[in-house]
Design an enzyme around this catalytic site. Structure first.
Site, PDB file in Angstrom:
ATOM      1  N   LYS A 193      47.707  49.990  68.346  1.00 25.98           N
ATOM      2  CA  LYS A 193      46.527  49.140  69.152  1.00 25.98           C
ATOM      3  C   LYS A 193      47.001  49.308  70.668  1.00 25.98           C
ATOM      4  O   LYS A 193      46.975  50.403  71.202  1.00 25.98           O
ATOM      5  CB  LYS A 193      46.478  47.725  68.617  1.00 25.98           C
ATOM      6  CG  LYS A 193      46.331  47.795  67.066  1.00 25.98           C
ATOM      7  CD  LYS A 193      46.070  46.363  66.559  1.00 25.98           C
ATOM      8  CE  LYS A 193      45.574  46.517  65.056  1.00 25.98           C
ATOM      9  NZ  LYS A 193      46.573  46.435  64.139  1.00 25.98           N
ATOM     10  N   TYR A 236      63.013  64.485  55.128  1.00 24.74           N
ATOM     11  CA  TYR A 236      63.139  63.257  54.203  1.00 24.74           C
ATOM     12  C   TYR A 236      64.739  62.488  54.969  1.00 24.74           C
ATOM     13  O   TYR A 236      65.562  63.410  55.325  1.00 24.74           O
ATOM     14  CB  TYR A 236      63.609  63.651  53.005  1.00 24.74           C
ATOM     15  CG  TYR A 236      62.555  63.140  52.029  1.00 24.74           C
ATOM     16  CD1 TYR A 236      62.394  61.781  51.931  1.00 24.74           C
ATOM     17  CD2 TYR A 236      61.837  64.150  51.139  1.00 24.74           C
ATOM     18  CE1 TYR A 236      61.122  61.448  51.023  1.00 24.74           C
ATOM     19  CE2 TYR A 236      60.817  63.442  50.365  1.00 24.74           C
ATOM     20  CZ  TYR A 236      60.382  62.195  50.500  1.00 24.74           C
ATOM     21  OH  TYR A 236      59.547  61.563  49.659  1.00 24.74           O
ATOM     22  N   ARG A 291      49.796  55.401  64.479  1.00 21.66           N
ATOM     23  CA  ARG A 291      49.564  54.657  63.297  1.00 21.66           C
ATOM     24  C   ARG A 291      50.829  54.527  62.856  1.00 21.66           C
ATOM     25  O   ARG A 291      51.687  55.154  62.312  1.00 21.66           O
ATOM     26  CB  ARG A 291      48.554  55.116  62.450  1.00 21.66           C
ATOM     27  CG  ARG A 291      47.179  55.432  62.847  1.00 21.66           C
ATOM     28  CD  ARG A 291      46.052  55.499  61.914  1.00 21.66           C
ATOM     29  NE  ARG A 291      45.875  54.196  61.167  1.00 21.66           N
ATOM     30  CZ  ARG A 291      44.989  53.521  61.703  1.00 21.66           C
ATOM     31  NH1 ARG A 291      44.169  53.691  62.544  1.00 21.66           N
ATOM     32  NH2 ARG A 291      45.021  52.244  61.031  1.00 21.66           N
ATOM     33  N   THR A 350      51.908  46.684  64.415  1.00 17.80           N
ATOM     34  CA  THR A 350      51.438  48.007  64.324  1.00 17.80           C
ATOM     35  C   THR A 350      51.349  48.635  65.623  1.00 17.80           C
ATOM     36  O   THR A 350      51.935  47.750  66.815  1.00 17.80           O
ATOM     37  CB  THR A 350      49.792  48.148  64.123  1.00 17.80           C
ATOM     38  OG1 THR A 350      49.176  47.177  64.736  1.00 17.80           O
ATOM     39  CG2 THR A 350      49.700  47.854  62.511  1.00 17.80           C
ATOM     40  N   ASP A 394      52.942  37.805  63.587  1.00 16.62           N
ATOM     41  CA  ASP A 394      52.489  39.149  63.558  1.00 16.62           C
ATOM     42  C   ASP A 394      51.612  39.439  64.805  1.00 16.62           C
ATOM     43  O   ASP A 394      50.661  39.010  65.008  1.00 16.62           O
ATOM     44  CB  ASP A 394      51.352  38.925  62.125  1.00 16.62           C
ATOM     45  CG  ASP A 394      50.657  40.295  61.927  1.00 16.62           C
ATOM     46  OD1 ASP A 394      50.617  41.052  62.852  1.00 16.62           O
ATOM     47  OD2 ASP A 394      50.063  40.426  61.009  1.00 16.62           O
ATOM     48  N   GLU A 410      65.984  59.496  54.022  1.00 21.20           N
ATOM     49  CA  GLU A 410      66.199  58.124  53.324  1.00 21.20           C
ATOM     50  C   GLU A 410      67.284  57.239  53.944  1.00 21.20           C
ATOM     51  O   GLU A 410      68.560  57.883  54.235  1.00 21.20           O
ATOM     52  CB  GLU A 410      66.619  58.308  51.936  1.00 21.20           C
ATOM     53  CG  GLU A 410      65.721  57.555  51.016  1.00 21.20           C
ATOM     54  CD  GLU A 410      65.566  58.002  49.554  1.00 21.20           C
ATOM     55  OE1 GLU A 410      66.710  57.883  48.763  1.00 21.20           O
ATOM     56  OE2 GLU A 410      64.415  58.303  49.337  1.00 21.20           O
TER      57      GLU A 410
HETATM   58  N1  DSN Z   1      42.263  46.247  60.807  1.00 29.14           N
HETATM   59  C1  DSN Z   1      42.920  45.928  62.011  1.00 29.14           C
HETATM   60  C2  DSN Z   1      41.733  45.011  62.921  1.00 29.14           C
HETATM   61  O1  DSN Z   1      40.803  45.574  63.003  1.00 29.14           O
HETATM   62  O2  DSN Z   1      42.123  44.118  63.428  1.00 29.14           O
HETATM   63  C3  DSN Z   1      44.026  44.772  61.683  1.00 29.14           C
HETATM   64  O3  DSN Z   1      44.903  45.443  60.871  1.00 29.14           O
END
Ligand code: DSN
Length: 416
Positions: free
Chosen positions: A230, A61, A236, A227, A201, A63
């Site tokens: 990707k 943890y 993740r 994120t 985003d 925090e």
């Molecule tokens: N679910 C993702 C996608 O496949 O684009 C986006 O967060």
């Protein structure tokens, strides 16, 4: 004897203790190895990232924000790497996911009931960009923009007109199914004209930015969320970059407004991915991801399937199947039977409901990690074409054999 002092994942132990879960883990590995993965939002993380994820940092943890504790070093290193890689003033590596990072960005800049402009989901936006079933659509007054029907490109004139009319507090750009580059300078100009915060985003394309393969939103945006799993090929999770003037608001919005303790194993894995993304090897990879997406898009066009907007500048293509009389759900199912994983997708101005969709979305992050190039994309286009036209399923096994031949030449997670 293994002299590494690391103590971590031991698959044999999992198999002995919990064979049920072990078999699910193994099945997933088999699925990755035996098929073609074209989900645009997925990739194959490196063994180093997986080792950090499976480490005892998972127990800790932590925090708050890093200070002098020994386990804070991973976060401090990650923050420095993020700032250097993206040329950002400030980085926060703690958000657990894309949706939670976006909640934090809303929390830092807007109050429930205020107006936010974002790309509509049917035109390629994300759930957190104002969908009625999401916090964004439930708590905020969302004004949606989209793409032009003729060009299928973002309609910047319409964005400007809507911004002037509705005076949003925040404008969001970024998408999940938009194959083209976004004009961040145009969005900055519009945001400045109406005094709005500009949030990008960048989840889908930030890996291409890291690899210097496409222009960066960082110089233009107040805040950039993305994120890390990707094209960027990390664990993740999510990260937020912002201008110095917003650093405190973003940090407070991540913790304690939006979440509690960070996941230190994920933070460490993000740091590893950021180091990997700063290499020439990764820059070559990012460029090849785009070359491959363009080759795949062109190959599918030759097979009679129309790329929305005529092609792609990024890692993904959105393919309109109306010309071959198919809906996305059927195409997805037939490809799945042949071990080609892709997803159905709505296309702009889609006459079909989202449950069917007139299109499919294909992405090249994972196949490029496997070392595939343009010639392989031509093969994949032909395999998709055969699979989607396989009405009675009689060809699925033969197509799957050809899929096996291709992935045997370019294995995912090769055996040691
Ligand atoms: N679910 C993702 C996608 O496949 O684009 C986006 O967060």
């Amino acid at each position: 004897m293994n002299s590494t002092p690391f103590w971590g994942p031991d698959f044999d132990e999992l198999a002995a203790e919990d064979p049920e879960i072990a078999s699910i883990v193994l099945s997933e590995l088999d699925r990755l190895r035996s098929g073609i993965q074209l989900i645009a939002s997925e990739n194959f993380t490196s063994p180093a990232v997986l080792a950090a994820l499976g480490s005892t940092l998972s127990n800790k943890y932590a925090e708050g924000y890093p200070g002098k504790r020994y386990y804070d070093r991973a976060e401090l290193i990650g923050i420095d790497r993020a700032k250097a890689l993206f040329g950002a003033d400030h980085a926060n590596l703690q958000p657990h996911s894309g949706a939670s990072a976006n909640i934090a960005a809303y929390g830092a800049f807007v109050k429930p009931g205020e107006t936010v402009m974002a790309m509509s989901l049917p035109h390629g936006g994300h759930l957190t960009h104002g969908s009625k079933v999401n916090f964004s659509g439930k708590w905020f007054n969302i004004v949606s923009y989209g793409v032009r029907e003729d060009t299928e490109l973002i309609d910047y004139d319409n964005v400007r007109a809507l911004a002037r009319e509705h005076r949003p507090k925040m404008i969001i750009t970024g998408a999940t199914a938009y194959p083209r580059l976004i004009d961040f300078a145009a969005f900055r100009e519009i945001a400045d004209e109406v005094g709005a915060i500009l949030m990008v985003d960048a989840a889908h394309f930030i890996g291409l930015v890291a690899g210097q393969a496409i222009p960066s939103p960082v110089p233009y945006a107040d805040v950039v969320t993305f994120t890390t799993h990707k094209v960027l090929r990390g664990p993740r999770g999510d990260m937020i970059l912002c201008r110095e003037e917003h650093a405190s608001a973003i940090d407070k919005a991540v913790f304690p407004m939006m979440q509690g303790g960070p996941l230190m194993h994920a933070v460490a894995a993000k740091a590893v991915a950021l180091k990997e993304a700063a290499t020439q090897e990764y820059r070559d990879y990012a460029k090849q991801v785009i070359v491959n997406a363009q080759a795949l898009s062109a190959g599918l066009a030759e097979e009679g399937m129309r790329p929305v907007s005529g092609g792609t500048d990024t890692h993904l293509a959105l393919i309109d199947l109306q010309g071959i009389g198919l809906t996305g759900d059927i195409a997805e199912m037939r490809c799945d039977a042949a071990r080609i994983t892709l997803n159905k997708n709505s296309i702009p101005y889609d006459p079909q409901p989202p449950s069917k969709g007139s299109g499919i979305r294909v992405g090249t992050p994972a196949v490029t990690t496997q070392g595939m190039t343009e010639d392989d994309m031509a093969i994949i286009a032909s395999l998709i074409s055969r699979a989607v036209r396989d009405e009675d399923g009689t060809q699925a096994a033969a197509i799957a054999d050809d899929v096996s031949a291709l992935v045997t030449r370019h294995p995912a997670y090769p055996r040691g």
